[in-house]
Scaffold this motif. Structure first.
Motif, PDB file in Angstrom:
ATOM      1  N   LEU A 227     -19.038  -4.848  11.171  1.00  0.00           N
ATOM      2  CA  LEU A 227     -20.122  -3.892  11.354  1.00  0.00           C
ATOM      3  C   LEU A 227     -20.342  -3.703  13.076  1.00  0.00           C
ATOM      4  CD1 LEU A 227     -22.491  -4.826   8.556  1.00  0.00           C
ATOM      5  CD2 LEU A 227     -20.668  -3.102   8.580  1.00  0.00           C
ATOM      6  N   ASP A 239     -32.320  -4.160  12.934  1.00  0.00           N
ATOM      7  CA  ASP A 239     -31.425  -3.015  12.069  1.00  0.00           C
ATOM      8  C   ASP A 239     -30.106  -3.489  12.155  1.00  0.00           C
ATOM      9  OD1 ASP A 239     -30.994  -2.860  14.863  1.00  0.00           O
ATOM     10  OD2 ASP A 239     -30.707  -0.783  15.045  1.00  0.00           O
ATOM     11  N   ASN A 240     -29.352  -3.967  13.146  1.00  0.00           N
ATOM     12  CA  ASN A 240     -28.021  -4.742  12.868  1.00  0.00           C
ATOM     13  C   ASN A 240     -27.787  -5.513  11.857  1.00  0.00           C
ATOM     14  OD1 ASN A 240     -26.666  -3.010  14.860  1.00  0.00           O
ATOM     15  ND2 ASN A 240     -27.345  -4.338  16.548  1.00  0.00           N
ATOM     16  N   HIS A 243     -28.117  -4.496   8.256  1.00  0.00           N
ATOM     17  CA  HIS A 243     -26.991  -3.885   7.687  1.00  0.00           C
ATOM     18  C   HIS A 243     -25.883  -4.940   7.153  1.00  0.00           C
ATOM     19  CE1 HIS A 243     -27.921  -0.110  10.082  1.00  0.00           C
ATOM     20  NE2 HIS A 243     -27.841   0.353   8.768  1.00  0.00           N
ATOM     21  N   ASP A 248     -31.017  -2.179   2.625  1.00  0.00           N
ATOM     22  CA  ASP A 248     -31.189  -0.823   3.062  1.00  0.00           C
ATOM     23  C   ASP A 248     -32.388  -0.549   3.929  1.00  0.00           C
ATOM     24  OD1 ASP A 248     -29.231  -0.088   1.502  1.00  0.00           O
ATOM     25  OD2 ASP A 248     -30.109  -0.005  -0.233  1.00  0.00           O
TER      26      ASP A 248
END
Length: 272
Positions: A227, A239-240, A243, A248
């Motif tokens: 990712l 946010d990283n 994921h 979500d």
């Protein structure tokens, strides 16, 4: 400065994984994973349990053959690289039979087997390499103890010593900070930084996000595929991480909480 996920034009990668897919029956453990790691760097591999980290290690070691894709270690196939002693591995604690009747010195000497020929007869140079490795991990006084008698942190340090004695150019460590004391964690971090400074390549699977900034030059976020691969600070952005850990929506408390609280929440999610 070369970006963390790019290699100098004249330097081949120490580890090169290209579009690797690994399936266990209907389960896809790795789905088109591509990754290049340069020599002389410590790379943190971050992801929750079941994200494919251990499978990626096995593909790099050559103990799992990809369904598709390729893996090269210093330009060599993994099985050949392992036979040449290019790759050292520090396993998770649950993968080791701690009751097996071998001493700490014996475990470290195993790193020398590939250099001893069929007789497995240790020479002066082998004993010297083992003694030096034990000294570097601060276990000289424990050399004759049965391996299972050590603490969790000492056991990890013993396996790091095995890789040092082996003179492996690439070290893979699977959760080296799980269940270790602060002294052992600091010792392992220092050792891995020293090994990278010596030009070795270190790939570390970890849930310990606190140790990552002082340990790693770069980080890879894995969830069956890569990712993110880049700087540690950016990898640790909420946010990283969201994921990577299959979330979500970030819990609003993460944005309001301290960095330590945020990391602890993600550690808990990864251990579930």
């Amino acid at each position: 400065m070369t970006p963390a996920n790019q290699l100098p034009a004249n330097q081949p990668p120490a580890i090169e994984v290209s579009d690797v897919v690994v399936r266990y029956g209907e389960v896809v453990a790795l789905d088109g994973v591509s990754l290049s790691v340069a020599s002389g760097r410590v790379t943190g591999l971050v992801g929750m349990n079941g994200s494919g980290k251990s499978t990626l290690f096995k593909a790099i070691m050559g103990t799992v053959r990809p369904d598709t894709g390729t893996v090269l270690i210093d330009g060599t196939a993994p099985v050949a690289a392992r036979k040449q002693g290019l790759v050292g591995y520090v396993p998770q604690s649950e993968d080791v039979d701690w009751a097996f009747p071998v001493s700490v010195r014996d475990v470290v000497m195993m790193g020398r087997y590939g250099r001893q020929g069929l007789t497995r007869r240790a020479r002066h140079v082998d004993h010297a390499a083992v003694a030096e490795a034990l000294e570097r991990v601060e276990l000289t006084g424990y050399a004759d103890r049965q391996i299972g008698q050590l603490s969790g942190g000492q056991r990890k340090r013993a396996f790091v010593a095995r890789g040092i004695a082996q003179d492996a150019r690439i070290l893979l460590l699977d959760e080296p900070f799980a269940g270790v004391d602060k002294r052992s964690e600091a010792t392992i971090v220092r050792l891995l930084r020293e090994l990278a400074d010596d030009g070795r390549t270190v790939l570390v699977s970890t849930h310990d996000l606190h140790a990552l900034p002082r340990l790693a030059d770069e980080a890879v976020l894995l969830l069956h595929r890569v990712l993110f691969h880049g700087g540690v600070a950016e990898a640790l952005r909420p946010d990283n991480l969201a994921h990577a850990f299959g979330l979500d929506v970030l819990d609003r408390d993460l944005d309001r909480g301290s960095d330590r609280d945020r990391d602890r929440d993600f550690d808990r999610e990864g251990s579930a």
